[in-house]
Design an enzyme around this catalytic site. Structure first.
Site, PDB file in Angstrom:
ATOM      1  N   PHE A  88      41.544 -20.823 -14.703  1.00  0.00           N
ATOM      2  CA  PHE A  88      41.966 -21.971 -13.909  1.00  0.00           C
ATOM      3  C   PHE A  88      41.178 -23.192 -14.394  1.00  0.00           C
ATOM      4  O   PHE A  88      40.011 -23.086 -14.756  1.00  0.00           O
ATOM      5  CB  PHE A  88      41.716 -21.702 -12.418  1.00  0.00           C
ATOM      6  CG  PHE A  88      42.099 -22.862 -11.550  1.00  0.00           C
ATOM      7  CD1 PHE A  88      43.416 -23.301 -11.493  1.00  0.00           C
ATOM      8  CD2 PHE A  88      41.145 -23.541 -10.813  1.00  0.00           C
ATOM      9  CE1 PHE A  88      43.771 -24.391 -10.710  1.00  0.00           C
ATOM     10  CE2 PHE A  88      41.488 -24.625 -10.029  1.00  0.00           C
ATOM     11  CZ  PHE A  88      42.810 -25.051  -9.983  1.00  0.00           C
ATOM     12  N   ASP A 159      31.493 -17.592 -13.144  1.00  0.00           N
ATOM     13  CA  ASP A 159      32.575 -18.092 -12.294  1.00  0.00           C
ATOM     14  C   ASP A 159      33.169 -16.866 -11.593  1.00  0.00           C
ATOM     15  O   ASP A 159      33.973 -16.138 -12.173  1.00  0.00           O
ATOM     16  CB  ASP A 159      33.620 -18.835 -13.131  1.00  0.00           C
ATOM     17  CG  ASP A 159      34.726 -19.440 -12.271  1.00  0.00           C
ATOM     18  OD1 ASP A 159      34.965 -18.928 -11.160  1.00  0.00           O
ATOM     19  OD2 ASP A 159      35.364 -20.416 -12.723  1.00  0.00           O
ATOM     20  N   HIS A 162      37.168 -15.258  -8.478  1.00  0.00           N
ATOM     21  CA  HIS A 162      38.136 -14.181  -8.257  1.00  0.00           C
ATOM     22  C   HIS A 162      37.450 -12.894  -7.786  1.00  0.00           C
ATOM     23  O   HIS A 162      38.128 -11.876  -7.672  1.00  0.00           O
ATOM     24  CB  HIS A 162      38.867 -13.832  -9.573  1.00  0.00           C
ATOM     25  CG  HIS A 162      39.629 -14.958 -10.185  1.00  0.00           C
ATOM     26  ND1 HIS A 162      40.287 -14.841 -11.395  1.00  0.00           N
ATOM     27  CD2 HIS A 162      39.866 -16.222  -9.760  1.00  0.00           C
ATOM     28  CE1 HIS A 162      40.868 -15.984 -11.697  1.00  0.00           C
ATOM     29  NE2 HIS A 162      40.628 -16.847 -10.730  1.00  0.00           N
ATOM     30  N   GLN A 185      39.060 -21.103  -1.526  1.00  0.00           N
ATOM     31  CA  GLN A 185      40.355 -21.784  -1.456  1.00  0.00           C
ATOM     32  C   GLN A 185      41.380 -20.815  -0.858  1.00  0.00           C
ATOM     33  O   GLN A 185      41.191 -19.596  -0.866  1.00  0.00           O
ATOM     34  CB  GLN A 185      40.735 -22.263  -2.876  1.00  0.00           C
ATOM     35  CG  GLN A 185      42.083 -22.928  -3.018  1.00  0.00           C
ATOM     36  CD  GLN A 185      43.163 -21.936  -3.396  1.00  0.00           C
ATOM     37  OE1 GLN A 185      42.865 -20.858  -3.898  1.00  0.00           O
ATOM     38  NE2 GLN A 185      44.397 -22.291  -3.142  1.00  0.00           N
ATOM     39  N   LYS A 188      42.251 -17.330  -2.285  1.00  0.00           N
ATOM     40  CA  LYS A 188      41.155 -16.457  -2.716  1.00  0.00           C
ATOM     41  C   LYS A 188      40.920 -15.316  -1.717  1.00  0.00           C
ATOM     42  O   LYS A 188      41.466 -15.318  -0.631  1.00  0.00           O
ATOM     43  CB  LYS A 188      39.887 -17.286  -2.944  1.00  0.00           C
ATOM     44  CG  LYS A 188      40.072 -18.363  -4.035  1.00  0.00           C
ATOM     45  CD  LYS A 188      40.065 -17.781  -5.435  1.00  0.00           C
ATOM     46  CE  LYS A 188      40.734 -18.596  -6.515  1.00  0.00           C
ATOM     47  NZ  LYS A 188      40.307 -19.944  -6.787  1.00  0.00           N
ATOM     48  N   ARG A 217      19.892 -36.473  -0.669  1.00  0.00           N
ATOM     49  CA  ARG A 217      18.881 -36.488   0.402  1.00  0.00           C
ATOM     50  C   ARG A 217      18.151 -35.150   0.480  1.00  0.00           C
ATOM     51  O   ARG A 217      18.775 -34.092   0.423  1.00  0.00           O
ATOM     52  CB  ARG A 217      19.557 -36.757   1.747  1.00  0.00           C
ATOM     53  CG  ARG A 217      20.359 -38.026   1.753  1.00  0.00           C
ATOM     54  CD  ARG A 217      21.088 -38.229   3.060  1.00  0.00           C
ATOM     55  NE  ARG A 217      20.177 -38.712   4.101  1.00  0.00           N
ATOM     56  CZ  ARG A 217      20.602 -39.202   5.274  1.00  0.00           C
ATOM     57  NH1 ARG A 217      21.882 -39.243   5.563  1.00  0.00           N
ATOM     58  NH2 ARG A 217      19.734 -39.641   6.163  1.00  0.00           N
ATOM     59  N   TYR A 224      17.173 -42.048   5.127  1.00  0.00           N
ATOM     60  CA  TYR A 224      18.036 -42.515   4.030  1.00  0.00           C
ATOM     61  C   TYR A 224      17.316 -42.513   2.684  1.00  0.00           C
ATOM     62  O   TYR A 224      17.358 -43.475   1.937  1.00  0.00           O
ATOM     63  CB  TYR A 224      18.639 -43.894   4.332  1.00  0.00           C
ATOM     64  CG  TYR A 224      19.569 -43.871   5.521  1.00  0.00           C
ATOM     65  CD1 TYR A 224      20.769 -43.168   5.468  1.00  0.00           C
ATOM     66  CD2 TYR A 224      19.233 -44.520   6.698  1.00  0.00           C
ATOM     67  CE1 TYR A 224      21.604 -43.108   6.570  1.00  0.00           C
ATOM     68  CE2 TYR A 224      20.069 -44.470   7.802  1.00  0.00           C
ATOM     69  CZ  TYR A 224      21.256 -43.766   7.729  1.00  0.00           C
ATOM     70  OH  TYR A 224      22.084 -43.707   8.812  1.00  0.00           O
ATOM     71  N   ARG A 234      29.262 -31.209   1.095  1.00  0.00           N
ATOM     72  CA  ARG A 234      28.977 -30.269   2.184  1.00  0.00           C
ATOM     73  C   ARG A 234      30.227 -29.603   2.762  1.00  0.00           C
ATOM     74  O   ARG A 234      31.288 -30.208   2.855  1.00  0.00           O
ATOM     75  CB  ARG A 234      28.204 -30.976   3.296  1.00  0.00           C
ATOM     76  CG  ARG A 234      26.796 -31.413   2.909  1.00  0.00           C
ATOM     77  CD  ARG A 234      26.099 -32.069   4.083  1.00  0.00           C
ATOM     78  NE  ARG A 234      26.870 -33.171   4.621  1.00  0.00           N
ATOM     79  CZ  ARG A 234      26.644 -34.459   4.344  1.00  0.00           C
ATOM     80  NH1 ARG A 234      25.660 -34.812   3.546  1.00  0.00           N
ATOM     81  NH2 ARG A 234      27.403 -35.387   4.887  1.00  0.00           N
TER      82      ARG A 234
HETATM   83  C1  LIG Z   1      39.970 -21.088  -7.661  1.00  0.00           C
HETATM   84  C2  LIG Z   1      39.092 -21.171  -8.844  1.00  0.00           C
HETATM   85  C3  LIG Z   1      37.998 -22.051  -8.901  1.00  0.00           C
HETATM   86  C4  LIG Z   1      37.640 -23.044  -7.822  1.00  0.00           C
HETATM   87  O1  LIG Z   1      38.724 -23.649  -7.272  1.00  0.00           O
HETATM   88  P1  LIG Z   1      38.736 -24.486  -5.906  1.00  0.00           P
HETATM   89  O2  LIG Z   1      40.181 -24.537  -5.589  1.00  0.00           O
HETATM   90  O3  LIG Z   1      38.147 -25.808  -6.210  1.00  0.00           O
HETATM   91  O4  LIG Z   1      37.942 -23.756  -4.861  1.00  0.00           O
HETATM   92  C5  LIG Z   1      37.173 -21.990 -10.007  1.00  0.00           C
HETATM   93  N1  LIG Z   1      37.411 -21.126 -11.002  1.00  0.00           N
HETATM   94  C6  LIG Z   1      38.445 -20.269 -10.986  1.00  0.00           C
HETATM   95  C7  LIG Z   1      38.619 -19.329 -12.124  1.00  0.00           C
HETATM   96  C8  LIG Z   1      39.340 -20.279  -9.915  1.00  0.00           C
HETATM   97  O5  LIG Z   1      40.374 -19.443  -9.917  1.00  0.00           O
END
Ligand SMILES: *Cc1c(COP(=O)(O)O)cnc(C)c1O
Length: 406
Positions: A88, A159, A162, A185, A188, A217, A224, A234
């Site tokens: 992705f 990463d 998945h 997301q 997921k 911060r 501040y 966040r």
């Molecule tokens: C979903 C995904 C992300 C992060 O995606 P967001 O939609 O920003 O949470 C990063 N890497 C891979 C391989 C993904 O499938």
């Protein structure tokens, strides 16, 4: 015409009454914000405990988690970061956004995970980091990548978008590298619609992530102070509240999917697809996607977009494989060229990654929600795929008729 599956696909995401109660509680608490609520701390600790890792930093989404982790690892302008070409876009876009240079390398055909030999070949004097993606929930070759990283003085950022709950090499994925990221997301395996996390055992990296995810911060600041250039990443308290419930259900769902996936893959094989292989050392595949190769010639000349669109038309959640990231407008358009100008970026147009290239048009994937359905659904989906196959029997029958009439 395919039969309709519209009413048969298990819903995703899922929730229960406890989620409804906790959302309402959060609503009524007047504490909707990470700064005055306790839900973020609670979920962060639960997720760290589940992974068996020292630190988790929650953020608004997985793309920002990548930017945060890279920055906290000390990666910045002009540094080269090795990324698989089949992923992705976020894995590569996060590198671009922090001013570093994504170097895209090919993947293994049977797992679509980053090819260690290609990583070795792409490693040069400016390389600082490797980002293996645990594609579809199957571990990348971490021991070889970590050894390579050590030889060349690189950091490894997993990463694990998945791979919630996936295991290999005696550990949870997301705990093997210098740091990792997760996405929450909507599609997921754990989700609050949006959300992300950085996980790490390195106290120095964890410490960096706080100010970097919160406008520069330091923790508890009311004066501040903005110690560094940073943005706001966040997570809200509503997201955290939902994610605690998602984590409670994760192991049960992983077990259901793990049992269903081989059944589905066998059925897909009979339908003429070639699912990715699961390597023997995988202890738990999270089954985020069921991905399979196919030969367009055997499916009436349809490529992955056409084949998956036809299945989606019948209500089956099927999608094309990722296009190679450097074939998207992000890399081929004028913006990337301007962004990378003068930094010695690779010539993306000439970058050759044949497996990633083929995967973009000859791989389709199925949503993990299918694996939470009953076995009949899996067989019926495979039968729908098979019905789109070029009818060889008919071809053979025709030959037979011709031979007989001759
Ligand atoms: C979903 C995904 C992300 C992060 O995606 P967001 O939609 O920003 O949470 C990063 N890497 C891979 C391989 C993904 O499938």
């Amino acid at each position: 015409m395919l039969p309709s599956f519209a009413d048969r696909i298990p819903p995703w995401p899922l929730h229960d009454e406890a989620d409804e109660a906790v959302l309402l509680e959060t609503l009524r608490s007047h504490r909707w914000w990470r700064g005055n609520g306790a839900r973020g701390d609670a979920f962060g600790a639960e997720f760290a405990d589940y992974l068996g890792i020292a630190h988790v930093r929650l953020v608004a989404n997985g793309t920002l988690a990548l930017e945060l982790a890279l920055t906290a690892l000390g990666i910045g302008a002009g540094d080269e970061v090795i990324v698989p070409a089949c992923t992705f876009i976020a894995t590569a876009s996060a590198v671009l956004r922090i001013g570093a240079i994504p170097v895209l390398v090919d993947v293994e055909a049977d797992t679509l995970n980053i090819d260690v030999g290609a990583v070795e070949a792409a490693t040069g004097p400016r390389t600082r980091c490797i980002i293996p993606v645990h594609m579809a929930g199957q571990a990348a070759e971490m021991p070889a990548l970590l050894a390579l990283a050590q030889r060349h003085g690189l950091v490894v950022l997993e990463d694990a978008a998945h791979a919630h709950g996936a295991r290999a090499f005696g550990a949870m994925l997301g705990t093997l590298g210098d740091a990792s990221i997760f996405s929450f997301q909507s599609g997921k395996l754990m989700t609050a619609g949006e959300g992300g996390a950085v996980a790490t055992n390195r106290p120095d990296v964890a410490a960096q992530t706080f100010a970097l995810h919160s406008c520069g911060r330091p923790q508890g600041d009311t004066a501040y102070q903005h110690l560094m250039p940073a943005t706001n990443m966040r997570m809200s308290e509503f997201q955290s509240a939902l994610l605690s419930g998602q984590l409670r259900r994760l192991n049960g769902q992983l077990a259901t999917r793990e049992a269903a996936a081989p059944v589905f893959e066998t059925a897909l094989r009979s339908a003429g697809l070639s699912p990715l292989v699961t390597r023997a050392h995988i202890e738990r595949h999270s089954r985020y996607m069921v991905m399979a190769w196919f030969d367009p010639a055997e499916f009436g000349g349809r490529d992955a977009s056409a084949l998956s669109a036809e299945l989606r038309g019948a209500g089956i959640p099927a999608y094309r494989g990722f296009p190679p990231v450097h074939r998207t407008g992000m890399f081929t358009g004028p913006e990337a060229a301007r962004l990378l100008h003068g930094r010695g970026a690779p010539d993306y147009a000439r970058l050759d990654t044949p497996v990633a290239e083929a995967a973009g048009s000859r791989v389709i994937w199925f949503h993990h929600a299918l694996l939470l359905g009953d076995e009949q659904l899996l067989h019926d989906v495979a039968a729908a795929v098979a019905s789109l196959r070029t009818p060889r029997e008919m071809v053979r029958g025709t030959d037979f008729e011709l031979a007989r009439s001759a």
